[in-house]
Design a protein around this motif. Sequence first.
Motif, short mmCIF file in Angstrom:
data_model
loop_
_atom_site.label_atom_id
_atom_site.label_comp_id
_atom_site.label_asym_id
_atom_site.label_seq_id
_atom_site.Cartn_x
_atom_site.Cartn_y
_atom_site.Cartn_z
N TYR A 565 0.88 -1.23 0.01
CA TYR A 565 -0.03 0.02 0.06
C TYR A 565 0.98 1.24 0.16
N ARG A 566 0.76 2.09 -1.13
CA ARG A 566 1.50 3.19 -1.01
C ARG A 566 0.62 4.36 -1.44
N GLU A 567 1.24 5.64 -1.30
CA GLU A 567 0.27 6.91 -1.51
C GLU A 567 0.98 7.68 -2.30
N ALA A 568 0.49 8.22 -3.60
CA ALA A 568 1.09 8.93 -4.53
C ALA A 568 0.30 10.08 -4.95
N GLU A 569 1.02 11.19 -5.13
CA GLU A 569 0.30 12.46 -5.34
C GLU A 569 -0.08 12.64 -7.14
N ALA A 570 -1.25 13.29 -7.18
CA ALA A 570 -1.62 13.60 -8.65
C ALA A 570 -2.71 14.33 -8.71
N ARG A 571 -2.78 15.20 -9.71
CA ARG A 571 -3.73 16.24 -9.90
C ARG A 571 -4.90 15.53 -10.78
N ILE A 572 -6.07 15.80 -10.14
CA ILE A 572 -7.49 14.83 -10.57
C ILE A 572 -8.28 15.95 -11.19
N THR A 573 -8.78 15.60 -12.51
CA THR A 573 -9.79 16.59 -13.10
C THR A 573 -11.10 15.73 -13.20
N ALA A 574 -12.22 16.09 -12.51
CA ALA A 574 -13.50 15.67 -12.62
C ALA A 574 -14.19 15.91 -13.92
N PRO A 575 -15.35 15.04 -13.90
CA PRO A 575 -16.01 15.33 -15.23
C PRO A 575 -16.57 16.80 -15.30
N ASP A 576 -16.84 17.28 -14.19
CA ASP A 576 -17.39 18.94 -14.38
C ASP A 576 -16.47 19.92 -14.39
N GLY A 577 -15.01 19.25 -14.65
CA GLY A 577 -14.08 20.14 -14.98
C GLY A 577 -13.17 20.78 -14.03
N THR A 578 -13.55 20.72 -12.61
CA THR A 578 -12.76 21.04 -11.50
C THR A 578 -11.58 20.06 -11.61
N SER A 579 -10.54 20.81 -11.24
CA SER A 579 -9.18 20.17 -11.08
C SER A 579 -8.52 20.56 -9.54
N ALA A 580 -7.96 19.57 -9.09
CA ALA A 580 -7.32 19.76 -7.56
C ALA A 580 -6.36 18.58 -7.33
N GLN A 581 -5.27 18.99 -6.65
CA GLN A 581 -4.15 18.02 -6.17
C GLN A 581 -4.71 17.36 -5.27
N ASP A 582 -4.52 15.85 -5.29
CA ASP A 582 -5.29 14.67 -4.48
C ASP A 582 -4.18 13.87 -4.21
N ARG A 583 -4.48 12.79 -3.31
CA ARG A 583 -3.79 11.85 -3.10
C ARG A 583 -4.50 10.55 -3.60
N LEU A 584 -3.58 9.64 -4.11
CA LEU A 584 -4.26 8.21 -4.52
C LEU A 584 -3.72 7.10 -3.62
N SER A 585 -4.65 6.38 -3.28
CA SER A 585 -4.15 4.81 -2.89
C SER A 585 -3.92 3.94 -3.68
N VAL A 586 -2.39 3.79 -4.07
CA VAL A 586 -1.93 2.62 -4.78
C VAL A 586 -1.70 1.26 -4.36
N THR A 587 -2.19 0.51 -4.71
CA THR A 587 -2.37 -0.93 -3.93
C THR A 587 -2.64 -1.96 -4.96
N ASP A 588 -2.19 -3.25 -4.66
CA ASP A 588 -2.30 -4.18 -5.18
C ASP A 588 -3.92 -4.99 -5.54
N PRO A 589 -4.51 -5.49 -6.33
CA PRO A 589 -5.75 -6.30 -6.26
C PRO A 589 -5.97 -6.92 -5.13
N SER A 590 -5.14 -7.57 -4.47
CA SER A 590 -5.44 -8.35 -3.31
C SER A 590 -5.96 -7.59 -2.03
N TYR A 591 -5.79 -6.08 -2.28
CA TYR A 591 -6.14 -5.20 -1.33
C TYR A 591 -7.72 -5.17 -1.00
N ALA A 592 -8.46 -5.71 -1.99
CA ALA A 592 -9.94 -5.53 -1.74
C ALA A 592 -10.18 -6.87 -0.75
#
Length: 857
Positions: A565-592
């Motif tokens: 489990y790691r955390e990565a930074e990314a700028r995420i743009t939503a379908p409504d056009g808003t964009s913001a710096q956010d954090r992603l949870s980067v994991t393997d499929p077994s995390y489910a």
Amino acid sequence: MTVMKTARRNFFAHKGRMALSAVAVLLSVAFVCGTLVFTDTMNTTFDKLFAVTSSDVTVSPKDPADGEDDAARGRPRTLPGSAVETVRGAQGVKSAEGGVVSTAVTVVDAKNENMGSTTGAPTIAGNWTDGELKSMKISSGRPPRGPAEMMIDADTAEKHHLKIGDELRTIAVTGDIRARISGIASFTVTNPGAAVVYFDTATAQEKLLGAPGTFTHVSVTARDGVSDEQLKKNVAAVLGADTYKLQTAKEATAANKKDMGFLDVMKYVMLGFAGIAFLVGIFLIFNTFSMLVAQRTREIGLMRAIGSDRGQINRSVLLEALLLGVVGSAAGVAAGVGLAVGLMKLMGQMGMHLSTGDLTVRWTTPVAGLVLGTVVTVVAAYIPARRAGKVSPMAALRDAGTPGDRKAGAVRAVLGLLLTAVGGAALFLAGSADRAAAGSLWLAVGVLFSLIGFIVIGPLLAGVVVRLLAAPVLRPFGSVGRLAERNALRNPRRTGATAAALMIGLALVACLSVVGSSMVASATDELDRTVGADYIVASQGAQPLMPQAEQAMRGVKGLDHVTAYREAEARITAPDGTSAQDRLSVTDPSYAQDVRRKTVAGKHEDAYAPGSMSVGSEYADKHHVKVGDELGVAFTGGKSVKLKVAAITLDEGNLDKGAKYVSTAVAEASVPADQLPRPVMLLAKADKGQADSAYAALKKAMAEYPQYKVRNQTDYKKELRDQVGQLLNLVYGLLALAIIVAVLGVVNTLALSVVERTREIGLMRAIGLSRRQLRRMIRLESVVIALFGALLGLGLGMGWGATAQQLLALQGLKVLEIPWATILGVFAGSALVGLFAALVPAFRAGRMNVLNAIATE
């Protein structure tokens, strides 16, 4: 002048009766001054350290726009070695040295014991340069030469009994470094507790940075006559103004001090507890002067009869309070300096070294202590002083020591009930709020008004609650118990004020106990419901998992799978056009499987399909995102991709609330390997029937990496309970000051009450009351007052705690748990407090001469 002489005479005539009040002022002022001196000394220590270690100008890589911490990558950012030569060519430069510093390391000895600080101070690894001689001196041995040698600071060497020739292992993301100690260096300023190791420059570059020829910073020294600001401009001119981060010594010191914000938090928290002690002390001082005024009723009436006016009597009592405040505060200031030194010694035992040579007593500290202690004392004595001024000349014809009001006045009762009702209504609104911010405001109002209401209504409650307590506690002792009950009820106002002092401290204890127990119960419940992994491996701090540690864990037999489990930074743009710096949870499929997340749409495991991700329900609602929509994801240090929303997870509880999941494969394809953050946690599940053997094997495999802890679910729950328990114990320790002051209040009330009832005690002894019965009567009176205060405090505190838990439920902590063992233990302990408080007054009462007591006027 006559008023001053009268006040001084009365003060010294009753100095024994005022001693405990003076002690209460002393303790409270000592806590305030000790806190200020201690935190000022820590600031001085760090200021000196930063001033010595900061160069005239420091050149370092620019801070990333996304604010990503270097710790996530496991290595610091670097600049090329050519920058050092470029800086040397700038006008006004005397010298420029390339430096290497990394805090993403762990140093262990031959037994794999961590050499780092246990107080939260970092372990620092770097290269030895001439610039280090500003803050260090080689006390034995020599600097390191080659990859097989290292130097260590003297404090760490002494603490862990290290000597020249001992081998240490430095664990970094680029691999392990095994080297022997070639020298030991001592700090020329106070070392706050960091463990420091040095390598030669080439080894530091290769082993700590994984990039030969690079540095983490350049230390620049100015020629004589060149200011730091001018040097900064000259260096910027040759490097390029926006290429690197340039700081003067002043700017670097200010930036380092900004990172020490925890000192201010610690100071204000400790001052808050000192304020509680002052509040409790007000009741003690109020009771003392109320009883002294009552005992001097005839004397005051006589003074009125011979010409003293109300103002003179009032001022005389206030001047006594002023003398008490000044004496107690002056002693408290001195005691506060001693307390600060004691705290410094305690921190030294824990590993944070603070020198008494840096002891800092600013002029504002004793002034603040004297003013605060004196003002509080005078304010507490104001009402008794007004009562003294209202004594009529006819009082000279009555007996002194006439008891106060038997019942609280009607106005006081109505006011107390009104305040309590307002407080109760505010607590109800807090508990039923649907937003934490609004609920917190109502909670603060409810706590304040309910506390004041209980204080005001205390005398009214005394008549009811003391009688209820008397049935099981006092009545079994026969006539002695009934006498104790009547003594407690004789002056409800005095009993209420004495109990209120204890009530405040115990209310906070009960409230925090309920909140702490509820937090643990809620977290435990959430772990049971959502965590499917058998084992969790992570560091105690924010240190990422080293590649070699991850490899060791993945090689353990008996594990069904291992999830990173790691955390990565990314700028995420939503379908409504808003964009913001956010954090992603980067994991393997077994995390489910490891963390069972409920979804409102799609399935959690679908988020790990190629080109897919998930979002939380709150984000989806805010930006009108639904399954199948595409989000623009620009990975920090990587490329931008379009990812399809395959699942929307339900944002409830605290575990991964609001998390946006993406697979490790997607992150690896989008971010270069050297920019991809390291895992901050590894989760694993054992093969069926292999739980115990896999746990033992996992602990054995990770034994070489003591910075990481292997925990199964039982360990995790225990650690959670221990952490909350340690925090509560710290708070209880700080509240102990207020409770000690409250106990002094009970002692003082009983002692003055014995003096007030001297003649009565003599008469009771004359008609057959034995010394043992007399002492028992006073002890029982003390016990019932203490239990009265405990009952009010614990009831009030549980109400506050239950309301606070309702607010925490909005954040996912939904389980309310009342720690009955703690509550009942505190209640029983209050009886012991009452017994202890009565020891000296009961002993003094028992030693009274019967005839002298009867003859007392």
